[in-house]
Design a protein around this motif. Structure first.
Motif, mmCIF file in Angstrom:
data_model
loop_
_atom_site.group_PDB
_atom_site.id
_atom_site.type_symbol
_atom_site.label_atom_id
_atom_site.label_comp_id
_atom_site.label_asym_id
_atom_site.label_seq_id
_atom_site.Cartn_x
_atom_site.Cartn_y
_atom_site.Cartn_z
ATOM 1 N N SER A 148 -49.268 48.983 32.583
ATOM 2 C CA SER A 148 -50.206 49.992 32.789
ATOM 3 C C SER A 148 -49.670 50.564 34.100
ATOM 4 C CB SER A 148 -51.543 49.186 33.261
ATOM 5 O OG SER A 148 -52.069 49.012 32.103
ATOM 6 N N VAL A 149 -49.990 51.918 34.378
ATOM 7 C CA VAL A 149 -49.373 52.882 35.463
ATOM 8 C C VAL A 149 -50.632 52.786 36.342
ATOM 9 C CG1 VAL A 149 -48.518 54.946 36.100
ATOM 10 C CG2 VAL A 149 -47.897 54.126 33.917
ATOM 11 N N TYR A 150 -50.388 52.669 37.801
ATOM 12 C CA TYR A 150 -51.185 52.907 38.844
ATOM 13 C C TYR A 150 -50.760 54.080 39.677
ATOM 14 C CZ TYR A 150 -52.676 48.488 36.775
ATOM 15 O OH TYR A 150 -53.083 47.459 35.881
ATOM 16 N N PHE A 151 -51.724 54.748 40.191
ATOM 17 C CA PHE A 151 -51.805 56.043 41.003
ATOM 18 C C PHE A 151 -52.836 55.408 42.456
ATOM 19 C CE2 PHE A 151 -50.794 57.746 37.128
ATOM 20 C CZ PHE A 151 -49.711 58.676 37.423
ATOM 21 N N PRO A 152 -52.116 54.555 43.166
ATOM 22 C CA PRO A 152 -52.979 54.374 44.567
ATOM 23 C C PRO A 152 -52.876 55.608 45.363
ATOM 24 C CG PRO A 152 -50.748 53.248 44.621
ATOM 25 C CD PRO A 152 -50.916 53.930 43.332
ATOM 26 N N ARG A 153 -53.869 55.613 46.355
ATOM 27 C CA ARG A 153 -54.019 56.873 47.441
ATOM 28 C C ARG A 153 -53.808 58.072 46.534
ATOM 29 N NH1 ARG A 153 -51.847 52.286 50.242
ATOM 30 N NH2 ARG A 153 -53.422 51.663 51.783
ATOM 31 N N VAL A 154 -54.284 58.439 45.605
ATOM 32 C CA VAL A 154 -54.073 59.663 44.602
ATOM 33 C C VAL A 154 -53.945 60.922 45.570
ATOM 34 C CG1 VAL A 154 -56.302 60.155 43.940
ATOM 35 C CG2 VAL A 154 -54.455 61.011 42.439
ATOM 36 N N GLN A 155 -54.850 60.962 46.604
ATOM 37 C CA GLN A 155 -54.797 62.091 47.437
ATOM 38 C C GLN A 155 -53.495 62.372 48.328
ATOM 39 O OE1 GLN A 155 -56.479 59.179 47.988
ATOM 40 N NE2 GLN A 155 -56.417 58.572 50.039
ATOM 41 N N ASP A 156 -52.836 61.241 48.650
ATOM 42 C CA ASP A 156 -51.558 61.532 49.057
ATOM 43 C C ASP A 156 -50.296 61.757 47.991
ATOM 44 O OD1 ASP A 156 -52.782 61.113 51.386
ATOM 45 O OD2 ASP A 156 -52.283 58.892 51.390
ATOM 46 N N LEU A 157 -50.586 61.568 46.957
ATOM 47 C CA LEU A 157 -49.551 61.517 45.791
ATOM 48 C C LEU A 157 -49.283 62.888 45.215
ATOM 49 C CD1 LEU A 157 -50.083 58.605 43.578
ATOM 50 C CD2 LEU A 157 -48.730 58.664 45.486
ATOM 51 N N PHE A 158 -50.131 63.914 45.138
ATOM 52 C CA PHE A 158 -50.242 65.360 44.677
ATOM 53 C C PHE A 158 -50.475 66.377 45.895
ATOM 54 C CE2 PHE A 158 -51.014 62.177 41.154
ATOM 55 C CZ PHE A 158 -50.454 62.795 40.283
ATOM 56 N N THR A 159 -49.903 67.521 45.535
ATOM 57 C CA THR A 159 -50.208 68.691 46.312
ATOM 58 C C THR A 159 -51.448 69.146 46.018
ATOM 59 O OG1 THR A 159 -49.246 70.178 44.651
ATOM 60 C CG2 THR A 159 -47.648 69.341 46.223
ATOM 61 N N ALA A 160 -52.056 69.848 46.873
ATOM 62 C CA ALA A 160 -53.401 70.670 46.588
ATOM 63 C C ALA A 160 -53.434 71.321 45.124
ATOM 64 C CB ALA A 160 -53.709 71.745 47.675
ATOM 65 N N ASP A 161 -52.266 71.846 44.779
ATOM 66 C CA ASP A 161 -52.314 72.398 43.264
ATOM 67 C C ASP A 161 -52.115 71.324 42.360
ATOM 68 O OD1 ASP A 161 -49.555 72.054 43.638
ATOM 69 O OD2 ASP A 161 -49.280 74.317 43.133
ATOM 70 N N GLY A 162 -51.920 70.200 42.488
ATOM 71 C CA GLY A 162 -51.754 69.192 41.369
ATOM 72 C C GLY A 162 -50.497 68.843 41.038
ATOM 73 N N GLN A 163 -49.388 69.299 41.977
ATOM 74 C CA GLN A 163 -48.198 68.779 41.571
ATOM 75 C C GLN A 163 -47.762 67.373 42.287
ATOM 76 O OE1 GLN A 163 -45.996 70.673 39.243
ATOM 77 N NE2 GLN A 163 -48.127 71.396 39.260
ATOM 78 N N LEU A 164 -46.939 66.707 41.505
ATOM 79 C CA LEU A 164 -46.508 65.183 42.195
ATOM 80 C C LEU A 164 -45.555 65.824 43.294
ATOM 81 C CD1 LEU A 164 -46.656 62.099 42.058
ATOM 82 C CD2 LEU A 164 -44.849 62.346 40.574
ATOM 83 N N LYS A 165 -45.971 65.158 44.731
ATOM 84 C CA LYS A 165 -44.945 65.462 45.583
ATOM 85 C C LYS A 165 -43.414 64.853 45.292
ATOM 86 C CE LYS A 165 -48.444 65.611 49.138
ATOM 87 N NZ LYS A 165 -48.997 64.909 50.265
ATOM 88 N N ALA A 166 -42.497 65.452 45.836
ATOM 89 C CA ALA A 166 -41.148 65.259 45.440
ATOM 90 C C ALA A 166 -40.846 63.828 45.653
ATOM 91 C CB ALA A 166 -40.130 66.146 46.143
ATOM 92 N N ALA A 167 -41.208 63.082 46.762
ATOM 93 C CA ALA A 167 -41.135 61.824 47.213
ATOM 94 C C ALA A 167 -41.536 60.785 46.170
ATOM 95 C CB ALA A 167 -41.736 61.440 48.755
#
Length: 187
Positions: free
Chosen positions: A138-157
């Motif tokens: 399974s895949v996990y996205f913790p602290r989702v508010q820190d992973l994506f930009t406001a327009d929904g793009q995954l941050k480069a890091a």
């Protein structure tokens, strides 16, 4: 037999302001770039499901058509109160017969450090009872508010980590989808 696999990617909540939709769209976009894969994005806000259960009057014909055509499912669900949302359960409950012997990959999403692990754990029991075959990864996205930009793009890091993680989940899902599709045709 066609090598193309149709995957219904299910966004796990209808809640307004949902952050998990960003992760669901990322997973869907990733899948759209895979060869011989067709992604059908399922947003529970697009369907009307009256009542509860699997009775004919409790179905949405558009969702029924998607589940009939799907060779596999990928559910991206947020964690609410240590479980998955009721809107996801309602959606899943409506199509029991169309899930039998089809694989499902799971991704959890949370605002906290756990990444939706408890939602995924709770979901495994339900999907198995519905006849779906849950992948072991399974895949996990913790602290989702820190992973994506406001327009929904995954941050480069985070692109490298999630390219590997989501890619691995799709590899397992597609392997199972092809094996089970072939086996269902032999029945």
């Amino acid at each position: 037999m066609s090598n193309n696999i149709t995957i219904a990617l299910i966004a796990g909540t209808s809640r307004a302001g949902r952050e998990s939709i960003k992760a669901a769209r990322y997973v869907a976009e990733f899948g759209q770039n895979l060869p011989d894969v067709t992604i059908v994005f399922v947003d529970p806000t697009d369907f009307h499901l009256a009542g509860d259960g699997n009775d004919p009057e409790a179905k949405d014909p558009a969702y029924t058509a998607i589940t009939q055509k799907a060779d596999a499912f990928f559910i991206v669900t947020p964690e609410y109160n240590h479980s998955f949302p009721g809107s996801l359960k309602r959606l899943l409950d409506s199509e029991y017969a169309n899930y039998i012997h089809k694989p499902v990959a799971l991704a959890g999403v949370s605002n906290g450090a756990w990444g939706g692990v408890r939602a995924v754990e709770a979901l495994v029991t339900s999907v198995r009872e519905m006849g779906l075959v849950a992948t072991s990864y399974s895949v996990y996205f913790p602290r989702v508010q820190d992973l994506f930009t406001a327009d929904g793009q995954l941050k480069a890091a985070h692109v490298g980590q999630y390219s590997r993680s989501v890619g691995y989940a799709y590899n397992e899902l597609l392997w199972l989808a092809r094996a089970l599709k072939s086996a269902r045709k032999e029945k």
